[in-house]
Design an enzyme around this catalytic site. Structure first.
Site: not given
Ligand code: MTE
Ligand code: HPA
Ligand code: MOS
Length: 764
Positions: A191, A222, A226, A304, A336, A338, A433, A502, A706
């Site tokens: 990620q 998920f 990261e 968080r 997800r 966090f 954050t 995030a 999330e």
């Molecule tokens: N959806 C799918 N299908 N696969 C994933 O790995 N990760 C989740 C969410 N939805 C995830 C998912 C997490 S932890 C985050 S932070 C967000 O997607 C990140 O993507 P976005 O910022 O585009 O929403």
């Molecule tokens: N959310 C998700 N990932 C992160 C954050 C947060 O606030 N800060 C650093 N990594």
């Molecule tokens: Mo999502 S836990 O911020 O990758």
């Protein structure tokens, strides 16, 4: 509009790490990892592995050119153990061999002499011994201590929350390929391409411009990728540095489960005080986070937890303290939500506790304390609250009282099956954050045939971010989606990326893309103005592949315009930068305005518990969710459904089990139960919140990744309500005891697995 990847997904044509064609001479890595959770590493014997068939090299800490360090926030995480091992699964040595199989066989021949040290797995024990990753963090608003004295009702208790295995379908992995002049190109399932680049540079000792990281897509992250994709990329890169051959490592599922960290388990103490009108006047919470053996992202996750410790409620007096506790488990990491979900579970437990003691439904207390517009969070930001609107709109649509009545009627007529209902409001802040992370870049090229290529820092992991970004470009250029192509996330095209996390990837990278496209469009309008004889560029628009003048279609089509601009030597490319405006946070005061906005919602969850077997079914999750104004309802509804199921899994059936020796017992899919198609709710209903409020999201379409996970917390409390219902109904032949007089007979201890449900049903 469908996810642009859906066709290639169902045809099996989407490319993941394991689908990349291998270069001749590729070596395969496998690590030898610590068999014990804590000890002094006295000796490593690699001699048998070195003479094992197909082995080209065995690498230990002393072979590294650069620093033996991959810690991102704090340098406390060696890539390879050298003097001590800190958790079972900690990498000690790397084997490089000519096939995956031979590498694994050889790794099994390595042995290590380890003198045992004390093993800590419990965060409270770690805290008592002063084993903290960082100093404790605290949020304070008003004076909680004083306020308790004025409260009519005060309740104290403890809540325990277990971790969660990410179980992305694609395991962790990387493929490093040598390039000219000593460089390395790394394909990584990450990620955070820049996080991988930094870790690789640390261990190789090479500058960042020598390392290219490329990501096509992930089979899920998920949060688990990261920070924790770094080690495997670093291992491959070190292998390539030492052999100048391509090196690949794709973890076996059991290696992945054993060696990587998970969602943080927490243990918490709470104290809640209410006045006679059921307003929460005071709240105190102490969180013990089980960080595992190294820092990883734990302090940010801990923060968080504090940010979300009052969920959707206004509480005027709050003291929340959080400890990040070092234990001998794999370093736990982003997942997800966090840390937010753990914070929310604790206040929901406190409210359920109060409700049970006061002999009422938790929803009565919840409803009386929802954030009103302008209310202040414990961290100083004021709300633009949709907590009450989402609650009311959900109630108007689904009729909470009717659903509760239906459950009551069912329960009155049923002895061994009981229904439970619970409400779960959610308020989740959008932005990293850590303020500096809220920036992104996009590179847009318009080619002379009119096709458009976009690269950003966002990583596609199934959440549909590429679809949204393509929609942005298509909309601004007035083109059909087929004209726009999203390219890999690559550190040569987009540098210094924040991880895709995030929930902010579409907002940040989408808005950078919007800026780049608007800049190019403006240049094109300057050219078009003369061609269509418009007085000003303000009269021009792009729609359906044609230039429009004052809303009327002209004969000038996109392709002709683009070619004409190119011949006039106009720049058809742009690299734009977006940084979220107006956000800040100051940890010296623990106050600020950290979030661009919040996402709100309310879910009602209904379950049926089989009180002979302890099994349960989720009958429905019905929510009113604040999308802002969704730019892609099919992608967003998919995120809601997936998030809810993942949240329910965490709260009800997924049980991460480590024994006292720090060994992961739930180390495969046979011992770790995730939701399958049979355990998803029978109904998931999604009502978009109706609101006209503007926000800082891309095209007003709020982040969705999330927040829905936290609706799943409602399933825990719905099951709890069903169990209580059974325990307080007349004793049956087996002689189960009625609930004790004060009502609270169950601990707050998630997940509520069928085993735990069964034990609780018959616990007296
Ligand atoms: N959806 C799918 N299908 N696969 C994933 O790995 N990760 C989740 C969410 N939805 C995830 C998912 C997490 S932890 C985050 S932070 C967000 O997607 C990140 O993507 P976005 O910022 O585009 O929403
Ligand atoms: N959310 C998700 N990932 C992160 C954050 C947060 O606030 N800060 C650093 N990594
Ligand atoms: Mo999502 S836990 O911020 O990758």
């Amino acid at each position: 509009m469908k996810n642009i990847d859906s066709k290639s997904h169902v045809r099996g044509e989407s490319v993941y790490l394991d689908d990349i064609p291998l270069i001749h001479g590729t070596l395969f890595a496998c690590v030898y990892d610590s068999p014990v959770a804590h000890g002094k590493l006295l000796n490593i014997d690699t001699s048998q592995a070195e003479i094992s068939e197909g082995v080209v090299k065995v690498i230990t800490a002393k072979d590294l050119f650069g620093e033996n360090q991959i810690g991102g926030i704090i340098p406390d995480e060696p890539l390879l153990a050298y003097d001590e091992v800190h958790f079972q699964g900690m990498p000690i040595a790397i084997v490089l061999a000519t096939s995956e199989d031979l590498a694994r066989k050889a790794a099994r021949k390595i042995t290590a002499e380890i003198e045992p040290l004390e093993i800590i797995t419990d965060p409270r024990v770690a805290a008592a011994k002063g084993e903290l990753i960082v100093p404790p963090k605290k949020f304070k608003m008003g004076d909680a201590d004083k306020a308790f004295a004025t409260c009519e009702h005060v309740f104290e208790g403890r809540a325990d929350i277990n971790g969660q295995e990410h179980l992305y379908i694609e395991t962790q992995g990387a493929y490093a390929v040598p390039t000219e002049n000593g460089g390395i190109k790394i394909y990584s399932s990450t990620q955070g391409p820049t996080a991988v680049q930094r870790a690789v540079c640390k261990v190789t000792g090479w500058p960042m411009h020598q390392i290219e990281v490329d990501v096509q897509r992930l089979g899920g992250g998920f949060g688990g990728k990261e920070d924790q994709a770094n080690a495997w990329a670093a291992i491959c890169a070190v292998g390539t540095q030492l052999t100048r051959r391509p090196v690949k490592y794709a973890l076996h599922r059991m290696e992945d489960m054993r060696m990587t960290g998970k969602r943080h388990p927490y243990s918490a103490d709470y104290k809640i005080g209410l006045n006679k009108d059921l307003k929460i006047i005071s709240y105190e919470a102490v969180f013990y986070q089980n960080a595992g053996a190294a820092c990883d992202l734990s302090p940010a996750v801990l923060e968080r937890t504090l940010f979300h410790c009052t969920n959707s409620y206004f509480v005027p007096n709050v003291t929340a303290t959080a400890y990040s506790c070092r234990t001998n488990l794999p370093p736990n990491t982003a997942f997800r939500g966090f840390g937010g979900p753990q914070g929310m579970f604790v206040i929901e437990s406190a409210i359920a506790h109060a409700a049970e003691k006061l002999g009422m439904s938790a929803s009565e207390i919840q409803a009386k304390n929802l954030l009103e517009n302008g209310d202040e969070f414990p961290y100083g930001q004021r709300t633009e609250s949709e907590a009450i609107t989402s609650w009311k709109q959900a109630d108007a649509k689904y009729d909470f009282a009717r659903l509760q009545r239906e459950a009551d009627e069912f329960n009155a007529a049923s002895r061994y099956f009981k229904k439970g209902v619970a409400l779960m409001p959610v308020c989740f802040g959008i932005s990293f954050t850590k303020t500096p992370m809220n920036q992104a870049r996009s590179l847009v090229h318009v080619y002379t045939d009119g096709s458009v290529a976009v690269s950003t820092g966002a990583v596609e992991m199934g959440q549909g971010v590429n679809t949204k970004i393509a929609q942005v470009a298509a909309k601004i250029f007035g083109l059909p989606m087929e004209k726009v192509r999203l390219h890999t996330t690559n550190t040569l095209r987009i540098a210094n990326t924040s991880p895709t996390a995030a929930s902010a990837a579409a907002d940040l990278n989408g808005q950078a893309t919007q800026m780049a496209c608007e800049t190019i469009r403006h240049r094109l309008f300057e050219v078009a103005k003369d061609l269509v004889e418009a007085e000003t560029v303000r009269d021009l628009s792009l729609e359906g592949g044609f230039v429009h003048r004052r809303g009327e279609r002209t004969s000038l089509d996109w392709q002709t315009l683009v070619m004409d601009a190119h011949l006039k030597r106009v720049n058809l490319s742009e690299h734009s930068h977006y940084a979220t405006p107006g956000i800040n946070f100051d940890w010296t005061t623990a106050k600020g305005h950290p979030f661009a906005y919040h996402v709100y919602g309310t879910a009602i969850v209904g379950v049926t518990v089989d009180c002979l077997r302890g099994r349960y079914e989720i009958d429905y999750v019905k929510c009113c969710h604040d999308f802002g104004s969704s730019m892609n309802t099919s992608v967003d509804n998919g995120q809601i459904e997936g998030g809810i199921v993942q949240g329910i899994g965490w709260m009800t059936m997924e049980e991460v089990v480590y024994d006292a020796a720090g060994k992961l017992r739930s180390n495969a899919l046979s011992t770790y139960k995730v939701p399958d198609i049979y355990s998803v709710p029978k109904e998931i209903a999604i009502l978009p919140l109706a609101t006209d409020r503007e926000n800082l999201a891309i095209f007003n379409s709020k982040a969705v990744g999330e927040p829905p996970l936290m609706y799943g917390i409602g399933a825990y409390f719905a099951i709890r309500n069903a169990v209580k219902e059974f325990k307080s109904s007349p004793p049956y032949e087996g002689g189960v005891a009625a609930a004790s007089a004060d009502g609270v007979v169950l601990s707050f201890d998630a997940p509520f697995t069928p085993e735990k449900v069964l034990m609780n049903l018959y616990k007296t």
